[in-house]
Write an enzyme that holds these catalytic residues in place. Sequence first.
Site, PDB file in Angstrom:
ATOM      1  N   SER A 175      66.084 111.713  55.240  1.00 42.38           N
ATOM      2  CA  SER A 175      64.776 111.202  54.819  1.00 42.38           C
ATOM      3  C   SER A 175      63.709 112.244  55.082  1.00 42.38           C
ATOM      4  O   SER A 175      63.851 113.094  55.979  1.00 42.38           O
ATOM      5  CB  SER A 175      64.442 109.925  55.605  1.00 42.38           C
ATOM      6  OG  SER A 175      63.089 109.545  55.416  1.00 42.38           O
ATOM      7  N   TYR A 188      63.842 104.455  62.765  1.00 46.44           N
ATOM      8  CA  TYR A 188      64.467 104.879  61.519  1.00 46.44           C
ATOM      9  C   TYR A 188      64.415 106.404  61.383  1.00 46.44           C
ATOM     10  O   TYR A 188      65.414 107.036  61.027  1.00 46.44           O
ATOM     11  CB  TYR A 188      63.757 104.223  60.334  1.00 46.44           C
ATOM     12  CG  TYR A 188      64.248 104.719  58.994  1.00 46.44           C
ATOM     13  CD1 TYR A 188      65.472 104.304  58.492  1.00 46.44           C
ATOM     14  CD2 TYR A 188      63.488 105.617  58.240  1.00 46.44           C
ATOM     15  CE1 TYR A 188      65.936 104.765  57.267  1.00 46.44           C
ATOM     16  CE2 TYR A 188      63.941 106.079  57.020  1.00 46.44           C
ATOM     17  CZ  TYR A 188      65.167 105.650  56.530  1.00 46.44           C
ATOM     18  OH  TYR A 188      65.619 106.116  55.334  1.00 46.44           O
TER      19      TYR A 188
END
Length: 283
Positions: A175, A188
């Site tokens: 990400s 996350y």
Amino acid sequence: METKHIPAQHQDAMPADEHKMDPAPDYAPRHPGVGKLKGKVALITGGDSGIGRAVSVLYAREGAKIAIAYLEEDKDAEKTKKLVEDEGSEAILIPGDLGKKANCDKAVQATIDAYGQLDILVNNGAQQWLDEDFANLDEDKIDRMMASNIKAYLHTTQAALPHLKEGASIINTSSVNAFAGMGSLITYSMTRGASLAFSRSLAGNLADKGIRVNSVAPGPIWTPFIPGTMPAEQVEDFGSGTPMGRAGQPWEVATAYLFFASSDGSYYTGQTLHPNGGMVVGA
């Protein structure tokens, strides 16, 4: 590309359901297939929706047979299976929580049982929640994210390795947050940093076997992650703060996974592609 307005919306589920999203994410490939993955078999975790669906359909168009591992979103998974079949390919569905090692083993074995080989592993399934109060992070959610976003990648890869031959490709989803960080997605972002380090480290470990390992680090992409993570008011106009002024669509990310899976990416290992709408980050 036309920018569609994203209205406020929320789903009380993680992962959320693609068939409930408005507007529907755009997964459709833009170009005719040329056989880049002809004769290949790909196992795609989180392949039922979002980026995983787009990758499944694009790989099918390029000639691959697909194994779709997913948690429990049967309706989305069945649609993706049909989309793969509409491309003239085959798909099997493998439900189960890959946060448990036994299910990782099961997913790989089901792929081998169905197709007799495995050439491409896409570790993509994940979960995400907002971390609004760092001092009081929910332990259960931390454990679920660690299991889904880290352990599942490790254990699925372990199960796959005996079946991967020279020329095989492993692609892990990371990400933009692994590079830029995000204050509201601490846990996350930590797990996506782990998947990035996993990719780089494993690439060095497997290079002499001729197995390439790379990662894709998407920015704000319109997938079920978004209505399943954010309050409705934060979902409205999601992605508009990027330099390109809009969220990305899953099809725009899937092309990075095709590049790494095909011979186009034959001299790439330990690398990352950044489909993120212009958010400049370190390599």
